[in-house]
Scaffold this motif. Structure first.
Motif, PDB file in Angstrom:
ATOM      1  N   ASP A  69      41.620  20.452  44.195  1.00 31.68           N
ATOM      2  CA  ASP A  69      40.454  20.701  43.077  1.00 31.68           C
ATOM      3  C   ASP A  69      41.043  21.691  42.027  1.00 31.68           C
ATOM      4  O   ASP A  69      41.093  22.841  42.447  1.00 31.68           O
ATOM      5  CB  ASP A  69      39.146  21.015  43.640  1.00 31.68           C
ATOM      6  CG  ASP A  69      37.887  21.104  42.559  1.00 31.68           C
ATOM      7  OD1 ASP A  69      38.266  20.693  41.645  1.00 31.68           O
ATOM      8  OD2 ASP A  69      36.801  21.651  43.063  1.00 31.68           O
ATOM      9  N   ARG A  72      40.606  25.581  41.878  1.00 30.21           N
ATOM     10  CA  ARG A  72      39.847  25.996  42.862  1.00 30.21           C
ATOM     11  C   ARG A  72      40.158  25.816  44.474  1.00 30.21           C
ATOM     12  O   ARG A  72      39.671  26.506  45.262  1.00 30.21           O
ATOM     13  CB  ARG A  72      38.362  25.082  42.533  1.00 30.21           C
ATOM     14  CG  ARG A  72      37.721  25.409  41.322  1.00 30.21           C
ATOM     15  CD  ARG A  72      36.572  24.462  41.485  1.00 30.21           C
ATOM     16  NE  ARG A  72      35.685  24.595  40.230  1.00 30.21           N
ATOM     17  CZ  ARG A  72      34.603  25.218  40.000  1.00 30.21           C
ATOM     18  NH1 ARG A  72      33.964  25.554  41.348  1.00 30.21           N
ATOM     19  NH2 ARG A  72      33.879  25.357  39.047  1.00 30.21           N
ATOM     20  N   ARG A  73      40.914  24.893  44.631  1.00 29.72           N
ATOM     21  CA  ARG A  73      41.268  24.474  46.176  1.00 29.72           C
ATOM     22  C   ARG A  73      42.653  23.719  46.185  1.00 29.72           C
ATOM     23  O   ARG A  73      43.158  22.792  45.422  1.00 29.72           O
ATOM     24  CB  ARG A  73      40.187  23.330  46.628  1.00 29.72           C
ATOM     25  CG  ARG A  73      40.255  23.340  48.102  1.00 29.72           C
ATOM     26  CD  ARG A  73      38.969  22.698  48.528  1.00 29.72           C
ATOM     27  NE  ARG A  73      39.174  22.396  49.927  1.00 29.72           N
ATOM     28  CZ  ARG A  73      38.481  23.024  50.923  1.00 29.72           C
ATOM     29  NH1 ARG A  73      37.949  23.965  50.581  1.00 29.72           N
ATOM     30  NH2 ARG A  73      38.614  22.437  52.002  1.00 29.72           N
ATOM     31  N   ASP A  96      40.953  28.505  49.102  1.00 29.17           N
ATOM     32  CA  ASP A  96      40.189  28.779  47.852  1.00 29.17           C
ATOM     33  C   ASP A  96      40.840  29.891  46.747  1.00 29.17           C
ATOM     34  O   ASP A  96      39.982  30.079  45.827  1.00 29.17           O
ATOM     35  CB  ASP A  96      38.710  28.850  48.131  1.00 29.17           C
ATOM     36  CG  ASP A  96      38.101  28.048  49.240  1.00 29.17           C
ATOM     37  OD1 ASP A  96      38.210  26.766  48.878  1.00 29.17           O
ATOM     38  OD2 ASP A  96      37.207  28.197  50.244  1.00 29.17           O
ATOM     39  N   SER A  97      41.762  30.374  47.280  1.00 32.71           N
ATOM     40  CA  SER A  97      42.288  31.595  46.525  1.00 32.71           C
ATOM     41  C   SER A  97      43.649  31.246  46.301  1.00 32.71           C
ATOM     42  O   SER A  97      44.569  30.946  47.256  1.00 32.71           O
ATOM     43  CB  SER A  97      42.133  32.876  47.337  1.00 32.71           C
ATOM     44  OG  SER A  97      43.057  33.805  46.787  1.00 32.71           O
TER      45      SER A  97
END
Length: 120
Positions: A69, A72-73, A96-97
């Motif tokens: 994403d 984001r991901r 996620d980071s």
């Protein structure tokens, strides 16, 4: 090796064919610490050479990040040894980071090239 300016005033190395064979000294934990503190740079010349080697090592089996994403991901992947073969995705290693993802890839590549694991 000459450096050139890129946007933002950060200096980056020109592509140096010798960097692809730069010997990585597994005892240079100062380079590990430098990357950990500032994964996006700016980096010392020595760390730039290490990163160049990590990023341009033979693609077969090299760890990469695959965007799931945008912004984001991400998921960890491994490049195959030949073209046309899909990237092996490790769905149990998602992030996620981006900073955490890049740190994991750095540790995996360091271990692959030096034989020494980096402990957090």
């Amino acid at each position: 090796m000459r450096a050139q300016r890129r946007r933002g005033g950060v200096r980056m190395l020109n592509n140096d064919p010798d960097a692809a064979h730069y010997p990585i000294d597994a005892t240079r934990r100062d380079l590990v610490d430098e990357f950990r503190r500032a994964p996006r740079g700016p980096h010392s010349r020595e760390l730039q050479m290490v990163l160049h080697r990590m990023r341009w090592e033979s693609p077969g089996g090299r760890y990469v990040l695959v965007t799931v994403d945008p912004g984001r991901r991400w998921v960890l992947g491994r490049l195959p040894g030949e073209r046309g073969v899909p990237i092996e995705l490790m769905h149990n290693k998602t992030y996620d980071s981006l900073a955490a993802a890049e740190w994991d890839v750095f540790k995996l590549r360091w271990e692959a090239l030096t034989g020494q694991a980096i402990e957090d």
